[in-house]
Design a protein around this motif. Structure first.
Motif, PDB file in Angstrom:
ATOM      1  N   MET A 119     -16.215 -79.470 -80.445  1.00 53.48           N
ATOM      2  CA  MET A 119     -16.538 -80.229 -81.658  1.00 53.48           C
ATOM      3  C   MET A 119     -17.014 -81.612 -81.249  1.00 53.48           C
ATOM      4  SD  MET A 119     -13.811 -79.502 -84.740  1.00 53.48           S
ATOM      5  CE  MET A 119     -14.250 -81.081 -85.469  1.00 53.48           C
ATOM      6  N   LEU A 120     -18.283 -81.876 -81.483  1.00 50.78           N
ATOM      7  CA  LEU A 120     -18.887 -83.153 -81.120  1.00 50.78           C
ATOM      8  C   LEU A 120     -18.969 -84.028 -82.363  1.00 50.78           C
ATOM      9  CD1 LEU A 120     -20.478 -85.092 -79.275  1.00 50.78           C
ATOM     10  CD2 LEU A 120     -22.538 -83.760 -79.839  1.00 50.78           C
ATOM     11  N   GLN A 121     -18.256 -85.134 -82.334  1.00 52.10           N
ATOM     12  CA  GLN A 121     -18.231 -86.034 -83.490  1.00 52.10           C
ATOM     13  C   GLN A 121     -18.683 -87.424 -83.078  1.00 52.10           C
ATOM     14  OE1 GLN A 121     -14.143 -86.067 -84.836  1.00 52.10           O
ATOM     15  NE2 GLN A 121     -13.397 -87.048 -82.979  1.00 52.10           N
ATOM     16  N   ARG A 122     -19.494 -88.016 -83.935  1.00 48.17           N
ATOM     17  CA  ARG A 122     -19.908 -89.391 -83.690  1.00 48.17           C
ATOM     18  C   ARG A 122     -18.741 -90.335 -83.914  1.00 48.17           C
ATOM     19  NH1 ARG A 122     -24.528 -91.669 -87.482  1.00 48.17           N
ATOM     20  NH2 ARG A 122     -22.794 -91.422 -88.955  1.00 48.17           N
ATOM     21  N   SER A 123     -17.934 -90.037 -84.940  1.00 50.71           N
ATOM     22  CA  SER A 123     -16.738 -90.829 -85.226  1.00 50.71           C
ATOM     23  C   SER A 123     -15.687 -89.896 -85.800  1.00 50.71           C
ATOM     24  CB  SER A 123     -17.052 -91.963 -86.212  1.00 50.71           C
ATOM     25  OG  SER A 123     -17.570 -91.431 -87.416  1.00 50.71           O
ATOM     26  N   PRO A 124     -14.415 -90.187 -85.598  1.00 54.00           N
ATOM     27  CA  PRO A 124     -13.347 -89.272 -86.029  1.00 54.00           C
ATOM     28  C   PRO A 124     -13.132 -89.291 -87.534  1.00 54.00           C
ATOM     29  CG  PRO A 124     -12.606 -90.773 -84.276  1.00 54.00           C
ATOM     30  CD  PRO A 124     -13.891 -91.310 -84.804  1.00 54.00           C
ATOM     31  N   SER A 125     -12.428 -88.259 -88.005  1.00 51.79           N
ATOM     32  CA  SER A 125     -11.941 -88.177 -89.382  1.00 51.79           C
ATOM     33  C   SER A 125     -10.419 -88.083 -89.360  1.00 51.79           C
ATOM     34  CB  SER A 125     -12.507 -86.937 -90.088  1.00 51.79           C
ATOM     35  OG  SER A 125     -13.910 -86.986 -90.175  1.00 51.79           O
ATOM     36  N   TYR A 126      -9.805 -88.378 -90.494  1.00 48.11           N
ATOM     37  CA  TYR A 126      -8.367 -88.138 -90.625  1.00 48.11           C
ATOM     38  C   TYR A 126      -8.147 -86.657 -90.879  1.00 48.11           C
ATOM     39  CZ  TYR A 126      -7.567 -93.164 -90.940  1.00 48.11           C
ATOM     40  OH  TYR A 126      -7.497 -94.504 -90.667  1.00 48.11           O
ATOM     41  N   ASN A 168      -8.677 -91.253 -84.525  1.00 49.19           N
ATOM     42  CA  ASN A 168      -8.352 -92.578 -85.051  1.00 49.19           C
ATOM     43  C   ASN A 168      -9.603 -93.194 -85.670  1.00 49.19           C
ATOM     44  OD1 ASN A 168      -6.816 -94.875 -85.598  1.00 49.19           O
ATOM     45  ND2 ASN A 168      -7.357 -95.824 -83.636  1.00 49.19           N
ATOM     46  N   PRO A 169      -9.908 -92.863 -86.926  1.00 55.04           N
ATOM     47  CA  PRO A 169     -11.142 -93.335 -87.560  1.00 55.04           C
ATOM     48  C   PRO A 169     -11.202 -94.857 -87.665  1.00 55.04           C
ATOM     49  CG  PRO A 169     -10.183 -91.520 -88.801  1.00 55.04           C
ATOM     50  CD  PRO A 169      -9.151 -91.950 -87.797  1.00 55.04           C
ATOM     51  N   SER A 170     -12.415 -95.362 -87.807  1.00 61.09           N
ATOM     52  CA  SER A 170     -12.620 -96.802 -87.956  1.00 61.09           C
ATOM     53  C   SER A 170     -12.305 -97.272 -89.375  1.00 61.09           C
ATOM     54  CB  SER A 170     -14.071 -97.161 -87.610  1.00 61.09           C
ATOM     55  OG  SER A 170     -14.969 -96.439 -88.449  1.00 61.09           O
ATOM     56  N   TYR A 171     -12.239 -96.352 -90.325  1.00 59.04           N
ATOM     57  CA  TYR A 171     -11.967 -96.692 -91.716  1.00 59.04           C
ATOM     58  C   TYR A 171     -10.512 -96.362 -92.063  1.00 59.04           C
ATOM     59  CZ  TYR A 171     -12.833 -91.663 -92.122  1.00 59.04           C
ATOM     60  OH  TYR A 171     -12.793 -90.304 -91.954  1.00 59.04           O
ATOM     61  N   GLU A 180     -12.430 -78.076 -77.685  1.00 60.92           N
ATOM     62  CA  GLU A 180     -12.446 -79.429 -77.129  1.00 60.92           C
ATOM     63  C   GLU A 180     -13.072 -80.388 -78.131  1.00 60.92           C
ATOM     64  OE1 GLU A 180     -14.300 -82.037 -73.392  1.00 60.92           O
ATOM     65  OE2 GLU A 180     -14.959 -79.968 -73.743  1.00 60.92           O
ATOM     66  N   MET A 181     -12.420 -81.532 -78.310  1.00 59.93           N
ATOM     67  CA  MET A 181     -12.994 -82.593 -79.129  1.00 59.93           C
ATOM     68  C   MET A 181     -13.748 -83.549 -78.221  1.00 59.93           C
ATOM     69  SD  MET A 181     -11.920 -81.973 -82.284  1.00 59.93           S
ATOM     70  CE  MET A 181     -12.191 -83.517 -83.147  1.00 59.93           C
ATOM     71  N   VAL A 182     -14.968 -83.881 -78.600  1.00 60.66           N
ATOM     72  CA  VAL A 182     -15.769 -84.856 -77.870  1.00 60.66           C
ATOM     73  C   VAL A 182     -16.258 -85.890 -78.866  1.00 60.66           C
ATOM     74  CG1 VAL A 182     -17.865 -85.253 -76.530  1.00 60.66           C
ATOM     75  CG2 VAL A 182     -16.505 -83.188 -76.125  1.00 60.66           C
ATOM     76  N   THR A 183     -15.966 -87.149 -78.603  1.00 58.66           N
ATOM     77  CA  THR A 183     -16.403 -88.232 -79.482  1.00 58.66           C
ATOM     78  C   THR A 183     -17.523 -88.985 -78.778  1.00 58.66           C
ATOM     79  OG1 THR A 183     -14.183 -88.397 -80.415  1.00 58.66           O
ATOM     80  CG2 THR A 183     -15.674 -90.248 -80.796  1.00 58.66           C
ATOM     81  N   ASP A 184     -18.742 -88.787 -79.250  1.00 56.23           N
ATOM     82  CA  ASP A 184     -19.929 -89.293 -78.557  1.00 56.23           C
ATOM     83  C   ASP A 184     -21.108 -89.174 -79.514  1.00 56.23           C
ATOM     84  OD1 ASP A 184     -21.683 -90.177 -76.523  1.00 56.23           O
ATOM     85  OD2 ASP A 184     -20.585 -89.054 -74.989  1.00 56.23           O
ATOM     86  N   LYS A 219     -19.294 -66.813 -76.386  1.00 57.34           N
ATOM     87  CA  LYS A 219     -20.368 -67.823 -76.377  1.00 57.34           C
ATOM     88  C   LYS A 219     -19.792 -69.234 -76.376  1.00 57.34           C
ATOM     89  CE  LYS A 219     -23.583 -64.647 -76.925  1.00 57.34           C
ATOM     90  NZ  LYS A 219     -24.259 -64.492 -78.206  1.00 57.34           N
ATOM     91  N   ARG A 220     -20.594 -70.149 -75.816  1.00 55.92           N
ATOM     92  CA  ARG A 220     -20.269 -71.576 -75.883  1.00 55.92           C
ATOM     93  C   ARG A 220     -20.916 -72.146 -77.135  1.00 55.92           C
ATOM     94  NH1 ARG A 220     -23.022 -72.683 -70.242  1.00 55.92           N
ATOM     95  NH2 ARG A 220     -24.502 -71.406 -71.426  1.00 55.92           N
ATOM     96  N   VAL A 221     -20.080 -72.603 -78.067  1.00 53.18           N
ATOM     97  CA  VAL A 221     -20.565 -73.088 -79.354  1.00 53.18           C
ATOM     98  C   VAL A 221     -20.243 -74.569 -79.480  1.00 53.18           C
ATOM     99  CG1 VAL A 221     -20.429 -72.859 -81.859  1.00 53.18           C
ATOM    100  CG2 VAL A 221     -20.208 -70.817 -80.414  1.00 53.18           C
ATOM    101  N   VAL A 222     -21.259 -75.367 -79.767  1.00 55.64           N
ATOM    102  CA  VAL A 222     -21.062 -76.786 -80.044  1.00 55.64           C
ATOM    103  C   VAL A 222     -21.274 -77.020 -81.536  1.00 55.64           C
ATOM    104  CG1 VAL A 222     -21.895 -79.132 -79.664  1.00 55.64           C
ATOM    105  CG2 VAL A 222     -21.761 -77.541 -77.745  1.00 55.64           C
ATOM    106  N   ILE A 223     -20.268 -77.601 -82.173  1.00 53.89           N
ATOM    107  CA  ILE A 223     -20.359 -77.966 -83.580  1.00 53.89           C
ATOM    108  C   ILE A 223     -20.543 -79.476 -83.661  1.00 53.89           C
ATOM    109  CG2 ILE A 223     -19.196 -77.952 -85.817  1.00 53.89           C
ATOM    110  CD1 ILE A 223     -17.468 -75.646 -84.761  1.00 53.89           C
ATOM    111  N   ILE A 224     -21.653 -79.900 -84.228  1.00 51.35           N
ATOM    112  CA  ILE A 224     -21.887 -81.330 -84.421  1.00 51.35           C
ATOM    113  C   ILE A 224     -21.366 -81.703 -85.798  1.00 51.35           C
ATOM    114  CG2 ILE A 224     -23.586 -83.182 -84.476  1.00 51.35           C
ATOM    115  CD1 ILE A 224     -25.462 -81.404 -82.851  1.00 51.35           C
ATOM    116  N   GLY A 225     -20.340 -82.541 -85.855  1.00 48.62           N
ATOM    117  CA  GLY A 225     -19.773 -82.934 -87.134  1.00 48.62           C
ATOM    118  C   GLY A 225     -18.286 -83.152 -87.038  1.00 48.62           C
ATOM    119  N   SER A 226     -17.745 -83.848 -88.038  1.00 44.18           N
ATOM    120  CA  SER A 226     -16.315 -84.172 -88.023  1.00 44.18           C
ATOM    121  C   SER A 226     -15.669 -84.002 -89.385  1.00 44.18           C
ATOM    122  CB  SER A 226     -16.112 -85.624 -87.562  1.00 44.18           C
ATOM    123  OG  SER A 226     -16.773 -86.529 -88.445  1.00 44.18           O
ATOM    124  N   GLY A 227     -16.408 -83.476 -90.364  1.00 44.70           N
ATOM    125  CA  GLY A 227     -15.871 -83.343 -91.706  1.00 44.70           C
ATOM    126  C   GLY A 227     -15.184 -82.016 -91.931  1.00 44.70           C
TER     127      GLY A 227
END
Length: 495
Positions: A206-213, A285-288, A313-317, A179-187
């Motif tokens: 993995m769809l993240q609005r902003s990255p994490s360390y 590369n997080p903003s914080y 795949e990582m997607v930042t969007d 299956k094609r699975v999209v995970i919304i989140g970065s924690g």
């Protein structure tokens, strides 16, 4: 004829990692004291019984997440959730703590009476009220809601025909193979789920609005393994625990003092873990600054390996809307999905949502101030456990339990019936947690405050807390002790 409620010396709320810790310390120090544990769920274990999503594991090493009094003997330092649950349950059974737990007892209200020097606690048990009284109330229920996780108000969810799953409510059976699975989140949850679902045959985005360390650590602690070869189990555990406390504290302090250098160091590590030419600046590369939010740990680089092998795949969007085939993103890109997982965070709720009253007055949490990060101003005989945000939860839990034991011993020795932190009006206020993840920022208006000076200031530093909470005095100008039946005013004037 009205029946007299059952009475215990101490009522513990919550039978998770903290509640079992509290019960152990209490019965070791005071074998004659009576206590009960009210647990809202049907099993002990707290977080480790609640979360059942694939790959769930500790985000701290087990030599510091484990109890100080019971060595962790597992092979993995970054342990699987089932192993942690077995460890907590084994601790409870080994010490007879499980016999004190009342399951399906959700505490809804606790009322303190200065006339009686006791709490009257009301719990819901299978739809019926249950009342118990206690001299001391110990909240070990953590700080997030067990009945619901946080999901943003996404547009178009009704259009997507496949499952939409929040990890906090993972179904018993989910087939992701092929299956094609999209995970919304970065924690931590998203970082854990991604590689685990790849192992089950999913193609993961993995769809993240902003990255994490995100950094990699060995699943097994080589130092601890070697220590076990030469030392008894308890000594080896203590040495490994001390080593990991020092390393994690050093990393946090370096991150706070030299954030640019730490960011560059993490970037260099990620360059070695990821494929050549990978866009680290976009996806990692997080903003914080490092440790403004909690670092995510991946054992043996499993997330990076999944990326290298083309399985993740990582997607930042950002999400514009759910569609009939998946997600339409803010950039205009479409992601196709068979399953969407919303690893979008937690909802906080202080002290399990219990309504506290003191002598008929409702306790409004934002009006209170945290004393030593374990008691509340003007709330007598009440303590709570909230762990560190920059280290293992249990490090703080152990210290709080030890402090509460010393507090009760002091009260016994001097004939006191009540201990109340009393707030100095000159103490300035600050947010309860100096921490920036979304689940904290969304909840600051329902949490207590912290102060701008000791003992009202919250310090996320185990090495600084250790001497004060384990060995320091339990008496200070902020803590008011009172014999049975004495008013706060007379006790304050005597001090």
């Amino acid at each position: 004829m009205t029946s007299v409620p059952e009475h215990v010396d101490v009522l513990i709320v919550g039978a998770g990692l903290s509640g079992i810790d509290a019960a152990y310390h209490l019965q070791q120090a005071f074998p004659w004291r009576t206590y009960a544990i009210f647990e809202m769920r049907e099993a002990l274990g707290g977080t480790w019984d609640l979360f059942r999503y694939p790959g769930i594991r500790s985000d701290s090493d087990m030599f510091t997440l484990g109890y100080r009094f019971r060595p962790w003997l597992g092979d993995k330092a970054i342990a699987d959730g089932d192993d942690i649950l077995a460890y907590v349950r084994g601790t409870a059974a080994e010490n007879g703590i499980d016999r004190h737990i009342r399951y399906r007892h959700r505490v809804v209200r606790a009322e303190w009476s200065s006339a009686d020097d006791r709490w009257t606690v009301t719990a819901d048990h299978a739809g019926e009220p249950v009342t118990i009284t206690a001299n001391f109330l110990f909240s070990c229920s953590g700080y997030y809601r067990y009945d619901q996780g946080y999901t943003p108000d996404f547009r178009g969810t009704e259009r997507f025909p496949g499952p939409i799953i929040h990890p906090q409510h993972w179904p018993e059976r989910v087939d992701v193979d092929g299956k094609r699975v999209v995970i919304i989140g970065s924690g931590a949850t998203a970082v854990t789920l991604g590689p685990a679902l790849v192992e089950q045959g999913a193609q993961v985005t993995m769809l993240q609005r902003s990255p994490s360390y995100i950094i990699s650590l060995p699943a097994r602690d080589g130092f601890a393994i070697q220590a076990r070869r030469f030392l008894p189990a308890k000594a080896a555990y203590g040495v490994a625990r001390a080593k990991n406390v020092l390393l994690s504290t050093a990393m946090y302090q370096l991150s706070q003092r030299y954030p640019k250098r730490m960011r560059a160091w993490i970037h260099g590590l990620q360059q070695r873990w990821l494929p050549k030419g990978y866009d680290i600046d976009t996806h990692f590369n997080p903003s914080y600054n490092p440790w403004d939010q909690r670092l995510c740990l991946v054992p043996n680089g499993d997330l990076f390996r999944a990326i290298r092998h083309g399985k993740l795949e990582m997607v930042t969007d950002t999400v514009d809307t759910f569609t009939e085939t998946g997600l339409h993103l803010g950039s205009g890109r479409d992601l196709e999905a068979d399953i969407i997982i919303t690893a979008t965070g937690l909802n906080l709720i202080p002290f399990g949502g219990v309504d506290l009253e003191v002598d008929g007055d409702k306790v409004n949490m934002p009006d209170t101030m945290a004393y030593k990060a374990m008691m509340l101003s003007d709330v007598p005989n009440f303590a709570y456990i909230i762990g560190y945000t920059n280290a293992s939860w249990t490090l703080k839990a152990d210290l709080v339990c030890e402090y509460v034991v010393r507090l009760l011993r002091h009260m016994d020795a001097h004939g006191y019936a009540k201990a109340t932190p009393v707030r100095d009006p000159s103490v300035g206020t600050a947010p309860f947690l100096d921490f920036e993840p979304g689940y904290v920022l969304r909840s600051l208006d329902i949490l207590p405050k912290q102060g701008d000076r000791t003992p009202w200031r919250l310090r996320m530093n185990y090495l600084r807390d250790l001497p004060k909470l384990r060995y320091g005095a339990v008496t200070d100008s902020a803590m008011v002790f009172e014999p049975a039946g004495e008013t706060s005013a007379s006790a304050s004037s005597r001090q």
